[in-house]
Design an enzyme around this catalytic site. Structure first.
Site, PDB file in Angstrom:
ATOM      1  N   SER A  64      26.279 -11.102 -68.752  1.00 17.72           N
ATOM      2  CA  SER A  64      24.979 -10.446 -68.817  1.00 17.72           C
ATOM      3  C   SER A  64      24.435 -10.230 -67.400  1.00 17.72           C
ATOM      4  O   SER A  64      25.098  -9.600 -66.586  1.00 17.72           O
ATOM      5  CB  SER A  64      24.033 -11.257 -69.696  1.00 17.72           C
ATOM      6  OG  SER A  64      22.917 -10.493 -70.074  1.00 17.72           O
ATOM      7  N   ASP A 190      26.441  -3.020 -78.158  1.00 16.66           N
ATOM      8  CA  ASP A 190      25.509  -3.958 -77.525  1.00 16.66           C
ATOM      9  C   ASP A 190      24.086  -3.445 -77.747  1.00 16.66           C
ATOM     10  O   ASP A 190      23.751  -2.330 -77.353  1.00 16.66           O
ATOM     11  CB  ASP A 190      25.810  -4.038 -76.024  1.00 16.66           C
ATOM     12  CG  ASP A 190      25.027  -5.139 -75.323  1.00 16.66           C
ATOM     13  OD1 ASP A 190      23.819  -5.290 -75.597  1.00 16.66           O
ATOM     14  OD2 ASP A 190      25.623  -5.831 -74.482  1.00 16.66           O
ATOM     15  N   HIS A 219      26.223  -8.129 -77.812  1.00 16.14           N
ATOM     16  CA  HIS A 219      25.968  -8.596 -76.459  1.00 16.14           C
ATOM     17  C   HIS A 219      26.598  -9.960 -76.271  1.00 16.14           C
ATOM     18  O   HIS A 219      26.085 -10.963 -76.748  1.00 16.14           O
ATOM     19  CB  HIS A 219      24.456  -8.673 -76.202  1.00 16.14           C
ATOM     20  CG  HIS A 219      24.129  -9.014 -74.774  1.00 16.14           C
ATOM     21  ND1 HIS A 219      24.392  -8.144 -73.737  1.00 16.14           N
ATOM     22  CD2 HIS A 219      23.597 -10.120 -74.214  1.00 16.14           C
ATOM     23  CE1 HIS A 219      24.006  -8.699 -72.602  1.00 16.14           C
ATOM     24  NE2 HIS A 219      23.536  -9.905 -72.869  1.00 16.14           N
TER      25      HIS A 219
END
Length: 246
Positions: A64, A190, A219
Site C-alpha cells: 500500500s 482494488d 487491496h
C-alpha cells in the site's frame, strides 16, 4: 506482511519489518508524521543495515503506502543514486497517484473504511502533536484524508498544501526513471487504488521492470468487489477494532 515475512524466512532469507515514521512502536522514536515520498527514511534504514550486515544485498517490499515509498525510492535512484545495498524493490497495491487515491477513498462506497482510516491516523498523530496546542484542537475537527494531509502532513514537510504534496511526492513524477529491478503488483478490483492510475503511469521500458495486474484480489487481498473469506474476515475485524476503540 506477516505471511510474506514467514514465507521468506522459511526460504532462508533475513527479514526486517519496518513501521512508517510515527506509526506503532516507531512513534516513540519519531518526530512528526510520515509522508508518501519520505524516501530518506528508507535510505537511512538501508545505511543502518549496511553497517550491521556489510555487502549484504537488500530487496525492499512495500505494501500500500509503503509500496509507493519503495517505488519512489526506485525512481529517485536514477537521479540521486542507488543505495549500494539495494538490489531491487517490489510493491503491492501501491497508490501510484496520490491525488486519485485520496479521491477514491473519500467516495461514498468507501465511507466505513474512510472513517476507520481517519480514526487510526488521528490516533497515531496524537503521539507527536502536543496536547493543548491549536494543532491538537484542529486535529479533532479533521474529517477526510485530504483535510489531514492539508493540515498536518503538508506543512510538517514544507509543502504548500495537500495538492502540492500530492503533486510533488507522487512516484508518478519519477516512475520513468526507475533503473533497478522492480516488480509492481496490483489487482483490477482494488476498491481504494484506481487501476487507471497504473495505466497512466509512464513505466520505463526495461526488462527488469515488471507491472502485473491480477484478476481479483482487492487491496492486498483485504477487500474486493467480491471479497473472499480472508478479505471479509479482516474487513470485519477492522470494523470491530474501530468501534471498540471509539
Amino acid at each position: 506482511m506477516h505471511l510474506c515475512a514467514a514465507g521468506l524466512l522459511a526460504q532462508g532469507y533475513g527479514v526486517v519489518r519496518l513501521n512508517l515514521r510515527g506509526v506503532g512502536p516507531s512513534a516513540a522514536y519519531s518526530r512528526g508524521p510520515y509522508h508518501a515520498g519520505l524516501t530518506q527514511d528508507l535510505r537511512d534504514v538501508l545505511s543502518g543495515l549496511a553497517v550491521r550486515f556489510p555487502k549484504r544485498p537488500v530487496a525492499m517490499i512495500g505494501f500500500s503506502l509503503g509500496g509507493h515509498m519503495v517505488l519512489r525510492l526506485a525512481g529517485e535512484a536514477g537521479q540521486k543514486g542507488k543505495p549500494d545495498t539495494l538490489a531491487g524493490v517490489m510493491s503491492v497495491c501501491a497508490p501510484v497517484d496520490l491525488h486519485a487515491t485520496q479521491s477514491r477513498i473519500a467516495a461514498p462506497r468507501n465511507r466505513i473504511y474512510h472513517a476507520a482510516l481517519m480514526h487510526w491516523m488521528k490516533r497515531d498523530a496524537r503521539s507527536w502533536v502536543a496536547c493543548g496546542t491549536p494543532l491538537a484542537d484542529k486535529l479533532e475537527t479533521l474529517r477526510t484524508v485530504r483535510d489531514f494531509d492539508d493540515a498536518l502532513v503538508a506543512p510538517a514537510h514544507g509543502f504548500e498544501g495537500a495538492e502540492d504534496y500530492y503533486r510533488r511526492a507522487s512516484m508518478q513524477t519519477v516512475a520513468s526513471e526507475i533503473c533497478i529491478p522492480t516488480l509492481v503488483l496490483h489487482s483490477n478490483d482494488d476498491p481504494w487504488i484506481p487501476l487507471q492510475s497504473y495505466h497512466a503511469t509512464q513505466w520505463p521500458k526495461r526488462p527488469d521492470v515488471t507491472v502485473m495486474i491480477a484478476r481479483g484480489g482487492g487491496h492486498v487481498a483485504f477487500m474486493a468487489a467480491m471479497p473472499n473469506a480472508l478479505g471479509m474476515w479482516t474487513w470485519l475485524a477492522s470494523i470491530w477494532q474501530y468501534w471498540a476503540e471509539n
